[in-house]
Motif scaffolding. Structure first.
Motif, PDB file in Angstrom:
ATOM      1  N   LEU A  65      19.942  21.085   0.310  1.00  5.44           N
ATOM      2  CA  LEU A  65      19.702  20.325   1.534  1.00  5.44           C
ATOM      3  C   LEU A  65      18.849  21.144   2.494  1.00  5.44           C
ATOM      4  N   ALA A 108      19.756  14.306   0.756  1.00  2.00           N
ATOM      5  CA  ALA A 108      20.838  14.289  -0.231  1.00  2.00           C
ATOM      6  C   ALA A 108      20.325  14.992  -1.482  1.00  2.00           C
ATOM      7  N   VAL A 124      24.941  11.051  -6.651  1.00  2.00           N
ATOM      8  CA  VAL A 124      24.911  11.861  -5.439  1.00  2.00           C
ATOM      9  C   VAL A 124      25.839  13.058  -5.608  1.00  2.00           C
ATOM     10  N   GLU A 144      25.537  15.805  -3.108  1.00  3.70           N
ATOM     11  CA  GLU A 144      25.736  16.379  -1.780  1.00  3.70           C
ATOM     12  C   GLU A 144      24.914  15.573  -0.783  1.00  3.70           C
ATOM     13  N   THR A 145      25.413  15.429   0.429  1.00  6.19           N
ATOM     14  CA  THR A 145      24.687  14.701   1.469  1.00  6.19           C
ATOM     15  C   THR A 145      24.621  15.523   2.746  1.00  6.19           C
ATOM     16  N   VAL A 172      23.680  11.648   6.973  1.00  6.67           N
ATOM     17  CA  VAL A 172      23.632  10.590   5.954  1.00  6.67           C
ATOM     18  C   VAL A 172      24.971   9.867   5.926  1.00  6.67           C
ATOM     19  N   LEU A 194      26.776   6.889   1.893  1.00  8.12           N
ATOM     20  CA  LEU A 194      26.674   7.491   0.571  1.00  8.12           C
ATOM     21  C   LEU A 194      27.620   8.670   0.490  1.00  8.12           C
ATOM     22  N   LYS A 195      28.182   8.878  -0.680  1.00  4.63           N
ATOM     23  CA  LYS A 195      29.105  10.004  -0.856  1.00  4.63           C
ATOM     24  C   LYS A 195      28.952  10.581  -2.254  1.00  4.63           C
ATOM     25  N   ARG A 196      29.505  11.757  -2.423  1.00  2.00           N
ATOM     26  CA  ARG A 196      29.465  12.416  -3.717  1.00  2.00           C
ATOM     27  C   ARG A 196      30.069  11.502  -4.796  1.00  2.00           C
ATOM     28  N   ALA A 209      17.576  10.164   2.789  1.00  2.71           N
ATOM     29  CA  ALA A 209      18.416   9.630   1.718  1.00  2.71           C
ATOM     30  C   ALA A 209      19.068   8.304   2.076  1.00  2.71           C
ATOM     31  N   GLN A 210      19.515   8.155   3.301  1.00  2.00           N
ATOM     32  CA  GLN A 210      20.207   6.926   3.677  1.00  2.00           C
ATOM     33  C   GLN A 210      19.292   5.718   3.580  1.00  2.00           C
TER      34      GLN A 210
END
Length: 344
Positions: free
Chosen positions: A22, A28, A65, A67-68, A72, A75-77, A127-128
């Protein structure tokens, strides 16, 4: 990690590169599940000047995914996501108008320090706004078709939409590559009942017929134009989807379009000028198309892929590992493969 780099014409290598991390709170990191080789990748593969330093390459991928960044949300791992072939914030004025390819804060994969998609992982800027979450698992059989939303099917759809394809229009598709076949499928999805596919590779045109083409014209040049005119009572078709990117293909498109009709071009143009002089002016022919804002279409197209109504992933006729990507480029360049799926 391992990733693909291009050093010059015919010189693609898979090498170790730094792991993505990052850099911005809007980033992300995505572990790649599937990527692919695009027909447009073949242009630098055929002509790029040699360099001591390779450039990252690849702009179609889906993954998980890992890592964010702190800014962001949504979205999640562990989320499975697809990335359009340009990254964008999806909030600027151009994005809200459905033109994410002109995003004021976006850019291209494999350029300006951004990772290419043909690797084990990618740092995703914005990323979002860029990534679209997919309601499938990492081992879903739908992954190839979902990957086409990144570029190739969305591009075929863009070609059909900008041309104005609907149940009332006849269609000619020029090119039997993956984009051309995607355009056939998109035109059929939009209700076209007469779709003429111009291509001369039987295995590909056979798939085009399964996708919805009603006629196949193998002839090229003036002979091909005459054949399409013959099939359409001398008039040509209301819409023409040009999916090659070469000047002769454009000449053919103008030759087979009906008076008052529309030519849409999505083949990456390998020419500087388009000849649209007085004769086309008198015929009221419209030229449209351009680079596809895939992000604008994914939400619309996704349900039909998830439901199995369309199977655009059938354009992939060969799969390779990441280390086999150089052989994949050569196979596509030699027309031994239609489109290569990459499984890192």
């Amino acid at each position: 990690m391992r990733a693909t780099l291009i050093y010059g014409a015919g010189d693609v290598r898979v090498e170790n590169v730094p792991d993505p991390v990052l850099r911005e709170p809007t980033d992300a990191v995505v572990r790649v599940l599937r990527s692919c080789i695009c027909g447009s990748d073949l242009w630098p593969y055929g002509s790029k000047p040699a360099s001591e330093h390779g450039d990252r390459i690849g702009h179609e991928f889906l993954g998980v995914v890992e890592e964010t960044g702190s800014e962001v949300s949504g979205l999640k791992r562990g989320d499975v996501v697809v990335a359009p072939f340009v990254w964008a914030d999806n909030t600027c004025d151009f994005c809200t108008e459905g033109l994410q390819t002109s995003c004021r804060h976006g850019g291209l994969w494999g350029a300006d320090g951004v990772d290419g998609g043909q690797g084990e992982a990618v740092r995703v800027p914005q990323a979002q706004g860029t990534l679209v979450k997919l309601p499938v698992g990492e081992d879903s059989a739908l992954l190839p078709s979902l990957l086409t939303l990144s570029d190739v099917f969305s591009t075929g759809h863009h070609c059909a939409v900008t041309a104005g394809v609907d149940p009332r229009t006849t269609v000619t598709v020029i090119g039997d590559g993956a984009v051309g076949l995607s355009a056939v499928l998109a035109a059929k999805r939009l209700g076209a009942e007469r779709i003429i596919l111009m291509g001369r590779h039987k295995a590909r045109t056979d798939l085009g017929v399964e996708f919805g083409a009603t006629d196949v014209v193998a002839e090229r040049g003036e002979e091909g134009v005459e054949k399409v005119r013959e099939l359409t009572g001398g008039d040509g078709t209301h819409t023409v989807l040009e999916c090659v990117g070469l000047e002769p293909a454009m000449d053919t498109a103008f030759g087979v379009v009906r008076d008052g009709g529309t030519v849409s071009r999505v083949g990456a143009p390998q020419y500087e000028q388009v000849s649209m002089g007085f004769p086309l002016f008198m015929r009221n022919v419209t030229l449209t198309g351009g680079v596809a804002p895939a992000r604008a279409y994914i939400d619309e197209l996704l349900p039909d892929v998830l439901d199995g109504k369309i199977q655009p992933g059938r354009v992939f006729d060969r799969a390779v590992s990441l280390d086999e990507v150089p052989e994949g480029y050569q196979a596509m360049a030699d027309r031994q493969a239609l489109k290569i799926l990459v499984r890192p």
